[in-house]
Motif scaffolding. Structure first.
Motif, PDB file in Angstrom:
ATOM      1  N   LYS A   1      25.914  38.116 -47.551  1.00  0.00           N
ATOM      2  CA  LYS A   1      26.400  38.120 -48.633  1.00  0.00           C
ATOM      3  C   LYS A   1      27.931  38.237 -48.671  1.00  0.00           C
ATOM      4  O   LYS A   1      27.875  39.044 -47.490  1.00  0.00           O
ATOM      5  CB  LYS A   1      25.966  38.816 -50.007  1.00  0.00           C
ATOM      6  N   ASN A   2      28.848  37.560 -49.646  1.00  0.00           N
ATOM      7  CA  ASN A   2      29.878  38.169 -48.952  1.00  0.00           C
ATOM      8  C   ASN A   2      30.931  37.068 -48.680  1.00  0.00           C
ATOM      9  O   ASN A   2      31.794  37.745 -47.257  1.00  0.00           O
ATOM     10  CB  ASN A   2      30.734  39.750 -49.439  1.00  0.00           C
ATOM     11  N   THR A   3      31.135  36.530 -48.031  1.00  0.00           N
ATOM     12  CA  THR A   3      30.868  34.746 -47.347  1.00  0.00           C
ATOM     13  C   THR A   3      31.052  33.774 -47.790  1.00  0.00           C
ATOM     14  O   THR A   3      30.598  33.429 -49.196  1.00  0.00           O
ATOM     15  CB  THR A   3      30.083  35.045 -46.004  1.00  0.00           C
TER      16      THR A   3
ATOM     17  N   PRO B   1      34.570  36.927 -44.652  1.00  0.00           N
ATOM     18  CA  PRO B   1      34.641  35.560 -42.969  1.00  0.00           C
ATOM     19  C   PRO B   1      34.086  34.453 -43.917  1.00  0.00           C
ATOM     20  O   PRO B   1      32.609  33.988 -44.897  1.00  0.00           O
ATOM     21  CB  PRO B   1      33.085  36.302 -42.437  1.00  0.00           C
ATOM     22  N   LEU B   2      34.106  33.432 -43.373  1.00  0.00           N
ATOM     23  CA  LEU B   2      34.598  31.949 -43.983  1.00  0.00           C
ATOM     24  C   LEU B   2      33.502  31.155 -41.448  1.00  0.00           C
ATOM     25  O   LEU B   2      34.493  31.418 -41.069  1.00  0.00           O
ATOM     26  CB  LEU B   2      35.658  31.376 -43.965  1.00  0.00           C
ATOM     27  N   TYR B   3      33.251  30.447 -43.052  1.00  0.00           N
ATOM     28  CA  TYR B   3      32.070  29.577 -41.796  1.00  0.00           C
ATOM     29  C   TYR B   3      31.877  28.268 -41.665  1.00  0.00           C
ATOM     30  O   TYR B   3      32.850  27.935 -42.641  1.00  0.00           O
ATOM     31  CB  TYR B   3      30.585  29.949 -41.702  1.00  0.00           C
ATOM     32  N   GLY B   4      32.312  27.294 -40.541  1.00  0.00           N
ATOM     33  CA  GLY B   4      32.576  26.140 -40.818  1.00  0.00           C
ATOM     34  C   GLY B   4      31.567  25.379 -39.667  1.00  0.00           C
ATOM     35  O   GLY B   4      30.032  25.723 -39.654  1.00  0.00           O
ATOM     36  N   ALA B   5      30.728  24.334 -39.648  1.00  0.00           N
ATOM     37  CA  ALA B   5      30.053  23.814 -38.834  1.00  0.00           C
ATOM     38  C   ALA B   5      29.529  24.281 -37.357  1.00  0.00           C
ATOM     39  O   ALA B   5      28.925  24.327 -37.093  1.00  0.00           O
ATOM     40  CB  ALA B   5      29.797  22.431 -38.608  1.00  0.00           C
ATOM     41  N   SER B   6      30.483  24.806 -36.424  1.00  0.00           N
ATOM     42  CA  SER B   6      30.663  25.879 -35.843  1.00  0.00           C
ATOM     43  C   SER B   6      30.460  26.511 -35.614  1.00  0.00           C
ATOM     44  O   SER B   6      30.400  27.597 -33.847  1.00  0.00           O
ATOM     45  CB  SER B   6      31.898  24.795 -34.563  1.00  0.00           C
ATOM     46  N   GLY B   7      30.768  27.690 -36.479  1.00  0.00           N
ATOM     47  CA  GLY B   7      30.670  28.499 -36.409  1.00  0.00           C
ATOM     48  C   GLY B   7      32.036  29.408 -37.141  1.00  0.00           C
ATOM     49  O   GLY B   7      32.145  28.694 -38.048  1.00  0.00           O
TER      50      GLY B   7
ATOM     51  N   CYS C   1      38.552  34.860 -41.407  1.00  0.00           N
ATOM     52  CA  CYS C   1      38.261  35.834 -42.253  1.00  0.00           C
ATOM     53  C   CYS C   1      39.362  35.739 -43.345  1.00  0.00           C
ATOM     54  O   CYS C   1      40.582  35.452 -43.436  1.00  0.00           O
ATOM     55  CB  CYS C   1      38.441  37.655 -42.548  1.00  0.00           C
ATOM     56  N   ILE C   2      39.071  35.755 -44.412  1.00  0.00           N
ATOM     57  CA  ILE C   2      39.948  35.520 -45.977  1.00  0.00           C
ATOM     58  C   ILE C   2      40.183  36.265 -46.762  1.00  0.00           C
ATOM     59  O   ILE C   2      38.738  36.712 -47.130  1.00  0.00           O
ATOM     60  CB  ILE C   2      39.773  33.441 -46.417  1.00  0.00           C
ATOM     61  N   ASP C   3      40.849  36.308 -48.239  1.00  0.00           N
ATOM     62  CA  ASP C   3      40.914  37.370 -48.825  1.00  0.00           C
ATOM     63  C   ASP C   3      39.848  37.004 -49.788  1.00  0.00           C
ATOM     64  O   ASP C   3      40.140  37.620 -51.276  1.00  0.00           O
ATOM     65  CB  ASP C   3      41.879  37.312 -49.487  1.00  0.00           C
ATOM     66  N   PHE C   4      39.028  36.027 -49.925  1.00  0.00           N
ATOM     67  CA  PHE C   4      38.257  35.572 -51.021  1.00  0.00           C
ATOM     68  C   PHE C   4      36.436  35.605 -50.701  1.00  0.00           C
ATOM     69  O   PHE C   4      36.319  35.069 -49.253  1.00  0.00           O
ATOM     70  CB  PHE C   4      38.923  34.582 -52.362  1.00  0.00           C
ATOM     71  N   TYR C   5      35.505  35.561 -51.603  1.00  0.00           N
ATOM     72  CA  TYR C   5      34.289  34.624 -50.646  1.00  0.00           C
ATOM     73  C   TYR C   5      33.489  33.932 -52.625  1.00  0.00           C
ATOM     74  O   TYR C   5      33.879  34.586 -53.402  1.00  0.00           O
ATOM     75  CB  TYR C   5      33.563  36.026 -50.059  1.00  0.00           C
ATOM     76  N   GLU C   6      32.558  33.324 -51.911  1.00  0.00           N
ATOM     77  CA  GLU C   6      32.007  32.440 -52.684  1.00  0.00           C
ATOM     78  C   GLU C   6      29.879  32.609 -52.792  1.00  0.00           C
ATOM     79  O   GLU C   6      30.404  32.345 -54.663  1.00  0.00           O
ATOM     80  CB  GLU C   6      31.940  30.639 -52.406  1.00  0.00           C
ATOM     81  N   MET C   7      30.117  33.687 -52.378  1.00  0.00           N
ATOM     82  CA  MET C   7      28.746  33.672 -52.294  1.00  0.00           C
ATOM     83  C   MET C   7      28.398  35.047 -52.111  1.00  0.00           C
ATOM     84  O   MET C   7      28.795  36.177 -51.646  1.00  0.00           O
ATOM     85  CB  MET C   7      27.617  33.120 -50.587  1.00  0.00           C
TER      86      MET C   7
END
Length: 253
Positions: A77-79, A39-45, A49-55
């Protein structure tokens, strides 16, 4: 109010002594064709879903640029979040859920800068002073508030289901697709003007203080109309002001 067994004084710290911040490197404009399971989130939620995560651990996110600046959210985690937000991570011996709710008690609006595109910077709001208890009490508080949020979410979902069901019923009832048994007569067509009266209000001069003091009668303005029922108004009229206003006629059902 405190949990029993905890009587130590809460200690005062600056946020910068409690938190790390980390920038996101993800631009949503570069992910049109990226599809995955994270999952990838922005200001509104949630965005996609993308193929990598930063956290790879749970984290708090604060919107730092543009619409929704200052909004706080918790993510597992993993988002990831897009680069208009930043990651906030508590340092050692701090409960992340406690910190998440603690941050919500701070007025971050006073740290906003910019007019066209608002911003908020960690270096500015990290000087904010807060009080925190020892870890065990933090954990108890975090669990309590997290459980309350979970119950609120369940109730919100039930409310949404009821609202959707009501909307469906109204569509069926007022198109006469659904009727009570024993009612077969055709509905009559009338104009709205034949249903009741339409009256306009008026505004007693705001330059005359005696019209608004002492406060007595509700005086409804557009800004007071935010729900189906009005129990109070921002301004009230005095007896003198009421003489200049227009009372709503009492309706007998």
């Amino acid at each position: 109010m405190r949990f029993s067994g905890f009587d130590d004084e809460w200690k005062t710290y600056k946020l910068k002594d409690l938190l790390h911040n980390k920038s996101s490197s993800i631009s949503i404009n570069q992910l049109d064709d990226n599809v995955g399971n994270y999952p990838l989130y922005g200001a509104s939620g949630f965005l996609k879903c993308i193929d990598f995560y930063e956290m790879d651990s749970d984290y708090i996110s604060i919107v730092k640029d543009g619409s929704g600046v200052g909004n706080i959210s918790f993510h597992e985690k993993n988002t990831s979040v897009v680069n208009t937000s930043q990651y906030i991570l508590p340092k050692e011996n701090l409960n992340i859920h406690f910190i998440f709710y603690l941050l919500q008690t701070i007025n971050l609006n006073k740290y906003k800068t910019g007019s066209t595109i608002p911003h908020i910077y960690f270096k500015d709001y990290s000087i904010e002073k807060v009080k925190i208890p020892k870890y065990d009490e933090q954990k108890k508080i975090g669990i309590l508030l997290k459980n309350l949020d979970a119950k609120i979410e369940i109730l919100d979902n039930k409310l949404q289901m009821c609202q959707n069901f009501k909307k469906y019923l109204m569509q069926q009832i007022f198109t006469q697709k659904l009727r009570f048994t024993d009612y077969i007569e055709e509905w009559k067509t009338i104009k709205l003007k034949d249903v009741g009266e339409i009256n306009t209000g008026n505004t007693p001069s705001t330059k005359v203080n005696e019209y608004y003091s002492p406060k007595k009668y509700l005086w409804v303005t557009p800004s007071d109309i935010s729900s189906k029922y009005i129990f109070d108004t921002a301004k009230r009229l005095s007896d003198e002001g009421a003489k200049k206003g227009r009372f709503v006629k009492k309706i007998v059902y």
